[in-house]
Design an enzyme around this catalytic site. Structure first.
Site, mmCIF file in Angstrom:
data_model
loop_
_atom_site.group_PDB
_atom_site.id
_atom_site.type_symbol
_atom_site.label_atom_id
_atom_site.label_comp_id
_atom_site.label_asym_id
_atom_site.label_seq_id
_atom_site.Cartn_x
_atom_site.Cartn_y
_atom_site.Cartn_z
ATOM 1 N N LYS A 43 3.354 -6.854 4.086
ATOM 2 C CA LYS A 43 3.112 -5.462 3.741
ATOM 3 C C LYS A 43 2.768 -4.755 5.049
ATOM 4 O O LYS A 43 2.210 -5.341 5.978
ATOM 5 C CB LYS A 43 1.983 -5.282 2.726
ATOM 6 N N THR A 89 -0.448 -3.051 11.302
ATOM 7 C CA THR A 89 -1.273 -3.136 10.106
ATOM 8 C C THR A 89 -0.478 -3.816 9.115
ATOM 9 O O THR A 89 0.258 -3.195 8.362
ATOM 10 C CB THR A 89 -1.525 -1.846 9.411
ATOM 11 N N THR A 135 0.882 -1.189 0.000
ATOM 12 C CA THR A 135 0.000 0.000 0.000
ATOM 13 C C THR A 135 0.911 1.228 0.000
ATOM 14 O O THR A 135 1.390 1.624 -1.045
ATOM 15 C CB THR A 135 -0.967 0.009 1.203
ATOM 16 N N ASN A 139 -0.523 10.638 6.544
ATOM 17 C CA ASN A 139 -1.735 10.177 7.208
ATOM 18 C C ASN A 139 -2.837 11.217 7.224
ATOM 19 O O ASN A 139 -3.957 10.922 7.617
ATOM 20 C CB ASN A 139 -1.402 9.684 8.608
ATOM 21 N N GLU A 142 5.772 4.686 7.617
ATOM 22 C CA GLU A 142 5.387 5.896 6.902
ATOM 23 C C GLU A 142 6.128 7.133 7.407
ATOM 24 O O GLU A 142 5.977 7.539 8.555
ATOM 25 C CB GLU A 142 3.889 6.124 7.056
#
Lengths: 388, 388
Positions: B169, B180, B146, B383, B260
């Protein structure tokens, strides 16, 4: 005006040079009586700054004559030497005022892990004692600011002739168990130490303890209530509770509104919970979701992230059926029965400073609200650049 | 190569059009046997995506023939219709492969709260089935990304002729109770369903469960282990445990490295704790401190914020004396006995991607490490902009 609205108090705020900015950094609040009742609520962090260790002990007898506060240094994680600095600070105030050191409360705020420059602080305290005035509340409130952008003051006056005033500082590290904040409340009502303690604990539990800016609990949080009795009025417990809670709620709301770098205030209300603790726990889980808070910064009413946060609360704490959850954001029911509700496009967060998130657990009749703010570039900037 | 390193597996990754970017978004992993042993570990979030509800049930008998995975949509908070979509997905795979739908596991990742476009997904699955190949691991790993910037794959081959492969992932919303993330592990060792379950649970507990990117627990986390038995080799439990843990640890480390917007990886190690839970709880408190993580982004070894976080852990969970705490950051003892230690200037975080924080509780002999990363402008940006 704030802490000097009630009769029987003098205050001052001066510049001692603790802050590199040259702004005021030492405040003094003195209770001239006739009563010298005091109560305090402190951080529940196990790592406690020297002034917290000192003041917790000093206020335990329900008596205090004065509070000295400094910004520009937290005096936390400074070991026995830091505690000696606090002790010396209290003794210096006591000498100047002609009271006992054990009746002087001390509060500090600023960087953790650095000693206070006592050669600057003690002369500053002398200046503050000289500057004490019955209208000194504004100056005191200004002197306790750190990254606050505005001084935080409020008061409630009653038709019966007594009042409650308050000042606060805090703009980050706000979390339950008290935010990073110093709060001094004053009242000229006649009350006992037991009454002061009870009313202060009750008020903080539903105000400051329900503010959670960034999930980080401070080492220095202190909320103090001083009562002079100078009005000669002895209000009923419920009257007192309403006034003190009102002052606390006003100040808590100001803390959220001025949180470091925030662009939205977020009120998470959980309704139809099985009990108060369930409601607070679920609300707190949402206010601690970095993902949701970053989404709000992006003006995205991302209810999926609300549900993901709600789902982290153990069932033993908050019973609910995940397939029954409803979520409203600023009045729009974006999630219905755990699934997609009305179009999220109906929620316009770009135009709203305040974001109201309502989570319906369908599991009881209790409700609670916890306040937070969004996670922004400015938050990261302020907190990455704070000490370097 | 990853999931197709062990014998007995074919995989594929194709583009179905679920992602606006046009990148691959559907993966298929098929176990050709002779064994079809499977085990799974899932998010502990109470709000669970449809594929989690499905796969948890489907794998409970210890048997699975295939895993279908999609990026571009999490199928979470999508109600009964979303569950029907997952069911239909499994049935479609089952029809194509000639197996039972209850032996097809399903994983989804992407936005929460939106239905999957089944008109795109089902044809994509058809393409994936056609593309299945014994060297399809790379393509499958690419199709589950993602916001990941790199595909995450690893494998362990043993001299005894059996191996373990894995792909993952995950790049945010990483928190205990699983990050996640979607992870598929494969092995050609001969093992029972009970062995697979035990080895997978043990491995995840000290790897994926000790990664905490942003404190946010996902609705979709899934870790699956499939065993084909094609090597004919039946390793001892301890041999198997080492290999599976190694693959999990490699993948977990890759998740942290690709979190991220991160600019630093942070390993918080707590030593001399009274037990493992105490060590993990204290480490986790530090990895969840936004203030500390923002400081690291600013290359500031702000040990005061470490102590403030340590102090939030209740004494009943982790007994320690706050005045005994030591903190080392990248080897420099910046905090000694709860107070100021060596100069923080000795720590140069600007030059270091990896930040090693060691907290010594002086309260026992147990230790644990939890991984996180810093809180950066890019985290906030990614985000806040993710769904709008």
């Amino acid at each position: 005006m704030s802490v000097t609205v009630p009769a029987g108090f003098r205050a001052a705020g001066v510049t001692a040079g603790l802050k590199a900015s040259g702004r005021p950094d030492v405040a003094l609040v003195v209770n001239d009586g006739p009563l010298q009742v005091a109560a305090g609520v402190f951080t529940s962090n196990r790592v406690q700054a020297a002034p917290v260790l000192w003041s917790r002990q000093a206020v335990s007898d329900g008596v205090a004559s004065a509070v000295v506060l400094n910004s520009g240094g937290a005096n936390a994680c400074t070991g026995p030497e830091g505690f000696a600095d606090t002790h010396r600070t209290a003794e210096h105030v006591a000498d100047l005022l002609g009271v006992g050191a054990a009746d002087v409360l001390v509060c500090s705020t600023g960087l953790i892990g650095e000693r206070l420059p006592m050669d600057l602080l003690l002369p500053g305290i002398g200046d503050a004692a000289t500057a004490l005035a019955v209208d000194g509340g504004d100056a005191a409130a200004a002197a306790i600011m750190t990254t606050d952008t505005v001084a935080k003051q409020t008061h409630v006056t009653t038709p019966d002739g007594w009042s409650v005033g308050g000042m606060a500082k805090g703009a980050g590290m706000l979390a339950p168990g008290l935010a990073t904040m110093l709060v001094v409340l004053t009242t000229d009502a006649v009350l006992t130490a037991a009454q002061a303690d009870a009313v202060l604990r009750a008020a903080t539990r539903t105000t400051f303890d329900r503010v959670d800016s960034d999930g980080c609990m401070s080492t220095n949080d202190t909320v103090l209530l001083l009562a002079s009795g100078a009005s000669g009025q002895a209000p009923r417990d419920d009257e007192l509770a309403v006034a003190v809670r009102r002052v606390c709620a006003d100040l808590a709301r100001m803390l959220v509104a001025d949180a470091e770098g925030a662009s939205h205030d977020i009120a998470v209300t959980v309704v139809n919970a099985s009990d108060d603790e369930a409601a607070v726990s679920v609300a707190r889980a949402v206010t601690r979701s970095n993902l949701f808070k970053a989404a709000v910064f992006g003006n995205d009413p991302n209810w999926g992230r609300v549900l993901a946060a709600v789902g982290t609360v153990p069932e033993i704490v908050a019973p609910f059926d995940p397939a029954a959850l409803d979520v409203r954001i600023n009045g729009v029911q974006v999630c219905r029965a755990g699934g997609v509700g009305d179009p999220r496009e109906l929620v316009d967060l770009a135009a709203a400073r305040e974001v109201r998130v309502e989570v319906d657990l369908h599991a009881g009749t209790h409700a609670a609200t916890v306040w937070t703010n969004d996670l922004t570039h400015d938050y990261v900037h302020e907190n990455s650049a704070y000490s370097t």
